[in-house]
Design a protein around this motif. Sequence first.
Motif, PDB file in Angstrom:
ATOM      1  N   TYR A  36     -13.957  -9.339  -3.580  1.00 49.11           N
ATOM      2  CA  TYR A  36     -12.622  -9.324  -3.019  1.00 49.11           C
ATOM      3  C   TYR A  36     -12.727  -8.905  -1.556  1.00 49.11           C
ATOM      4  O   TYR A  36     -13.633  -8.176  -1.167  1.00 49.11           O
ATOM      5  CB  TYR A  36     -11.719  -8.320  -3.760  1.00 49.11           C
ATOM      6  N   GLU A  43      -3.401  -5.602   0.832  1.00 49.46           N
ATOM      7  CA  GLU A  43      -3.869  -5.642  -0.540  1.00 49.46           C
ATOM      8  C   GLU A  43      -5.190  -6.403  -0.661  1.00 49.46           C
ATOM      9  O   GLU A  43      -5.484  -7.283   0.146  1.00 49.46           O
ATOM     10  CB  GLU A  43      -2.813  -6.308  -1.456  1.00 49.46           C
TER      11      GLU A  43
ATOM     12  N   PHE B  10       7.290   1.962   1.241  1.00 46.27           N
ATOM     13  CA  PHE B  10       6.958   3.318   1.680  1.00 46.27           C
ATOM     14  C   PHE B  10       7.907   4.301   0.998  1.00 46.27           C
ATOM     15  O   PHE B  10       9.054   3.970   0.731  1.00 46.27           O
ATOM     16  CB  PHE B  10       7.120   3.482   3.196  1.00 46.27           C
ATOM     17  N   TYR B  33      -1.188  -4.523 -13.992  1.00 42.84           N
ATOM     18  CA  TYR B  33      -1.995  -3.323 -13.750  1.00 42.84           C
ATOM     19  C   TYR B  33      -1.368  -2.492 -12.632  1.00 42.84           C
ATOM     20  O   TYR B  33      -0.788  -3.034 -11.699  1.00 42.84           O
ATOM     21  CB  TYR B  33      -3.411  -3.714 -13.297  1.00 42.84           C
ATOM     22  N   TYR B  35      -2.845   0.371  -9.898  1.00 46.96           N
ATOM     23  CA  TYR B  35      -3.994   1.055  -9.326  1.00 46.96           C
ATOM     24  C   TYR B  35      -3.504   2.028  -8.250  1.00 46.96           C
ATOM     25  O   TYR B  35      -2.461   1.847  -7.656  1.00 46.96           O
ATOM     26  CB  TYR B  35      -4.934   0.069  -8.622  1.00 46.96           C
ATOM     27  N   GLN B  37      -5.246   3.766  -4.633  1.00 45.46           N
ATOM     28  CA  GLN B  37      -6.385   3.676  -3.725  1.00 45.46           C
ATOM     29  C   GLN B  37      -6.343   4.846  -2.772  1.00 45.46           C
ATOM     30  O   GLN B  37      -5.371   5.012  -2.034  1.00 45.46           O
ATOM     31  CB  GLN B  37      -6.386   2.360  -2.949  1.00 45.46           C
ATOM     32  N   PHE B  90      -1.152   0.062  -5.773  1.00 49.59           N
ATOM     33  CA  PHE B  90      -1.157  -1.392  -5.848  1.00 49.59           C
ATOM     34  C   PHE B  90      -0.880  -1.828  -7.280  1.00 49.59           C
ATOM     35  O   PHE B  90      -1.460  -1.298  -8.229  1.00 49.59           O
ATOM     36  CB  PHE B  90      -2.509  -1.968  -5.431  1.00 49.59           C
ATOM     37  N   THR B 103      -8.969 -13.090 -12.699  1.00 51.98           N
ATOM     38  CA  THR B 103      -8.686 -12.972 -11.264  1.00 51.98           C
ATOM     39  C   THR B 103      -7.375 -12.236 -11.126  1.00 51.98           C
ATOM     40  O   THR B 103      -6.351 -12.678 -11.644  1.00 51.98           O
ATOM     41  CB  THR B 103      -8.581 -14.354 -10.614  1.00 51.98           C
ATOM     42  N   GLN B 104      -7.414 -11.124 -10.448  1.00 44.91           N
ATOM     43  CA  GLN B 104      -6.209 -10.312 -10.319  1.00 44.91           C
ATOM     44  C   GLN B 104      -5.570 -10.551  -8.950  1.00 44.91           C
ATOM     45  O   GLN B 104      -6.245 -10.573  -7.925  1.00 44.91           O
ATOM     46  CB  GLN B 104      -6.550  -8.836 -10.524  1.00 44.91           C
ATOM     47  N   PHE B 106      -2.829  -9.193  -6.296  1.00 40.06           N
ATOM     48  CA  PHE B 106      -2.276  -7.890  -5.947  1.00 40.06           C
ATOM     49  C   PHE B 106      -0.973  -8.014  -5.163  1.00 40.06           C
ATOM     50  O   PHE B 106      -0.782  -8.947  -4.376  1.00 40.06           O
ATOM     51  CB  PHE B 106      -3.281  -7.113  -5.091  1.00 40.06           C
ATOM     52  N   GLY B 107      -0.121  -7.019  -5.362  1.00 44.01           N
ATOM     53  CA  GLY B 107       1.050  -6.871  -4.515  1.00 44.01           C
ATOM     54  C   GLY B 107       0.652  -6.194  -3.217  1.00 44.01           C
ATOM     55  O   GLY B 107      -0.478  -5.740  -3.053  1.00 44.01           O
ATOM     56  N   PRO B 108       1.605  -6.080  -2.270  1.00 46.19           N
ATOM     57  CA  PRO B 108       1.294  -5.543  -0.939  1.00 46.19           C
ATOM     58  C   PRO B 108       1.106  -4.040  -0.895  1.00 46.19           C
ATOM     59  O   PRO B 108       0.683  -3.505   0.128  1.00 46.19           O
ATOM     60  CB  PRO B 108       2.507  -5.968  -0.104  1.00 46.19           C
ATOM     61  N   ARG B 111       3.071   2.810  -0.147  1.00 44.19           N
ATOM     62  CA  ARG B 111       2.449   4.011   0.439  1.00 44.19           C
ATOM     63  C   ARG B 111       3.335   5.197   0.113  1.00 44.19           C
ATOM     64  O   ARG B 111       4.455   5.281   0.597  1.00 44.19           O
ATOM     65  CB  ARG B 111       2.284   3.845   1.937  1.00 44.19           C
TER      66      ARG B 111
END
Lengths: 109, 115
Positions: A36, A43, B10, B33, B35, B37, B90, B103-104, B106-108, B111
């Motif tokens: 990735y 993202e 945010f 999912y 996550y 980070q 995320f 294959t995942q 992701f959203g933006p 924060r």
Amino acid sequence: RKEVEQDPGPFNVPEGATVAFNCTYSNSASQSFFWYRQDCRKEPKLLMSVYSSGNEDGRFTAQLNRASQYISLLIRDSKLSDSATYLCVVNVGGTALIFGKGTTLSVSS
Amino acid sequence: NAGVTQTPKFRVLKTGQSMTLLCAQDMNHEYMYWYRQDPGMGLRLIHYSVGEGTTAKGEVPDGYNVSRLKKQNFLLGLESAAPSQTSVYFCASSYGTSGRLNTQYFGPGTRLTVL
């Protein structure tokens, strides 16, 4: 031992250079593998899947060595736009993907 | 086709406050999912769902709850926020779990800062 390990870098290369990233995984039962790409404060996005026979997508080549539990990503003719963090990702079966911490690449003109 | 969207983008919370993060996907994916980070930690799975009405714990579930009442939505709740929950969150979704199906997307990200 961490499940997925990557050299964090940063890798600083000039435009046009060839750069290679390595990744090792600890679970021998791992079934599928991915690279990735994550741009700063964005993202993660799938760059490419990694197949046992190795695969290429334009300037990008991915290799898998199951015996050594090792994955690599080769970028040829680096562009400024390749600057990003590259995440090595492994699926050990089931739903969860295990992400490496990423390798940072900076391409300069 | 918006893919995966997250709201809010945010948020600043005080310790002890609660909030819900919303994730929506329009790809008809079964799997979703959450996550987090953190610097130097990489992406860590909080909770996931294998279909509408199901949820399961990931690697770091403590302090979070989730719900999947509709296939397209996956909510992440913090009942009593703590500074240790300051992170980027995320959401992701996938069609399946094997090979390329996993294959995942992701959203933006959201924060979140907890003071």
